[in-house]
Scaffold this active site. Structure first.
Site, PDB file in Angstrom:
ATOM      1  N   TYR A  53       0.832  -1.123  -0.061  1.00 16.71           N
ATOM      2  CA  TYR A  53       0.145   0.076   0.354  1.00 16.71           C
ATOM      3  C   TYR A  53       0.901   1.272  -0.175  1.00 16.71           C
ATOM      4  CZ  TYR A  53      -3.924  -2.968   1.421  1.00 16.71           C
ATOM      5  OH  TYR A  53      -4.875  -4.063   1.375  1.00 16.71           O
ATOM      6  N   PRO A 212     -15.993  -4.408   0.831  1.00 19.06           N
ATOM      7  CA  PRO A 212     -17.408  -4.742   1.350  1.00 19.06           C
ATOM      8  C   PRO A 212     -18.600  -3.733   0.612  1.00 19.06           C
ATOM      9  CG  PRO A 212     -16.087  -3.516   3.012  1.00 19.06           C
ATOM     10  CD  PRO A 212     -15.411  -3.851   2.001  1.00 19.06           C
ATOM     11  N   LEU A 213     -18.262  -2.836   0.015  1.00 14.12           N
ATOM     12  CA  LEU A 213     -19.184  -1.740  -0.682  1.00 14.12           C
ATOM     13  C   LEU A 213     -18.957  -1.739  -1.965  1.00 14.12           C
ATOM     14  CD1 LEU A 213     -19.157   1.346   1.940  1.00 14.12           C
ATOM     15  CD2 LEU A 213     -20.608  -0.953   1.934  1.00 14.12           C
ATOM     16  N   GLY A 216     -17.600   1.394  -3.417  1.00 13.86           N
ATOM     17  CA  GLY A 216     -18.276   2.332  -3.424  1.00 13.86           C
ATOM     18  C   GLY A 216     -19.765   2.343  -4.132  1.00 13.86           C
ATOM     19  N   LEU A 217     -20.000   1.355  -4.922  1.00 19.04           N
ATOM     20  CA  LEU A 217     -21.226   1.065  -5.714  1.00 19.04           C
ATOM     21  C   LEU A 217     -22.270   0.784  -4.627  1.00 19.04           C
ATOM     22  CD1 LEU A 217     -21.422   1.209  -8.571  1.00 19.04           C
ATOM     23  CD2 LEU A 217     -21.324  -1.210  -8.634  1.00 19.04           C
ATOM     24  N   GLY A 220     -24.122   4.350  -2.025  1.00 20.81           N
ATOM     25  CA  GLY A 220     -25.153   5.652  -2.168  1.00 20.81           C
ATOM     26  C   GLY A 220     -26.129   5.522  -3.206  1.00 20.81           C
TER      27      GLY A 220
END
Length: 320
Positions: A53, A212-213, A216-217, A220
């Site tokens: 990272y 887990p999202l 970002g999809l 929101g």
């Protein structure tokens, strides 16, 4: 904050894991410090990072945070990873991505130096390397464990059969083997339910879902917004009917979409802790609600209807 055991180990970790991939990229050091302090204050003791990272900068930021003292290192269950090219010319041809006893030793020392610590609780293989035998791998990890430099070994992005082989080889040597598998798993990516999750549950690994999202999809409204990365417009359009139905359900529940997506993961007994890769303190504080939300059976059923999984474990999912 609730806690659970990390796979078959006796180590207790928080049900949310702080992902640090953004530290040094989109999150500057002062904000990263505030997020990590807030995580400890909220009872999150499980932090995940990787040597690659920001080409080591993320580990360096965490190391400087530890250096402040105040029990920060002692209160943290630290996880990092090995596999990728760290662009160290001294490695010569061995700088390429992969796993070997040579690379594990050198990259472990590099991580310890950047993290300003003498041990890592969970050392994870970032990917499988089928050019490295399990004789070589388990011997390298056993040496590191005997030296006190690592506590447990985990995997990431392994197939179900990779996990099975790894555990069989570890058992033959009288070793504990893998205690966790970090895997992409979310409402839009349920393929791991076929083999990775069942194999992990059977063989004593806790699942640590990354993304887990889904980038970002799931964070929101379908029209997009600040929670979504640029360049996701095509994916938003492809999944628009699902995302709109998801937004409607979350509105009925009176909860944010990102919180429901995380709570859905936490409702799965195979999941130890989703890795929440927040960029800001505000995002982090909002995500804490997921540890409190308990989805009822009707809500879980609706989510299955909106985001159908593969139909269960293999081979039943496709053989009947």
């Amino acid at each position: 904050m609730q806690y659970t055991y990390l796979g078959k180990s006796g180590l207790k970790v928080s049900r949310l894991c702080l992902g640090t991939m953004n530290f040094g990229w989109t999150t500057e050091e002062p904000e990263a410090f505030r997020i990590m302090d807030a995580a400890l204050d909220a009872g999150i003791n499980f932090f995940d990072t990787a040597n690659q990272y920001a080409l080591g900068r993320t580990e360096e930021i965490i190391g400087r945070w530890f250096k402040q003292g105040g029990g920060r290192r002692e209160r943290t269950v630290l996880a990092t990873k090995v596999y990728n090219d760290m662009h160290d010319d001294h490695d010569g041809p061995n700088r390429e991505a992969g796993l070997s006893a040579y690379k594990i030793r050198r990259h472990l020392e590099g991580s310890l130096r950047r993290l300003q610590t003498d041990h890592i609780e969970l050392y994870q293989m970032h990917h499988i390397d089928r050019n490295a035998s399990w004789d070589e791998l388990w011997n390298a990890f056993e040496i590191a464990a005997v030296q006190g430099k690592i506590g447990y070994v985990g995997s990431s992005n392994f197939a179900g059969w990779d996990i099975a082989v790894a555990q069989g080889e570890a058992k033959a040597r009288g070793l504990l083997g893998l205690v966790s598998e970090q895997h992409k798993y979310n409402l839009l990516c349920r393929l791991p339910e076929l083999e990775v999750l069942p194999a992990s549950r059977s063989l004593g690994l806790g699942i640590l879902p990354w993304s887990p999202l889904d980038g970002g999809l799931l964070a929101g409204a379908p029209s997009g917004g600040t929670a979504r990365r640029s360049g996701d417009a095509a994916r938003v359009e492809r999944h628009r009917p699902q995302l709109e139905a998801f937004a409607e359900l979350c509105g009925e529940l009176g909860e944010r979409e990102d919180i429901v997506a995380l709570a859905w993961l936490l409702a799965n007994p195979a999941v130890t802790a989703p890795v929440i890769g927040v960029r800001t303190l505000e995002q982090f504080e909002r995500s804490l609600r997921a540890a409190e939300l308990k989805l009822d059976e009707p809500a879980l059923k609706r989510l299955d209807e909106i985001f159908p999984g593969p139909g269960g474990d293999a081979p039943r999912a496709y053989a009947w």
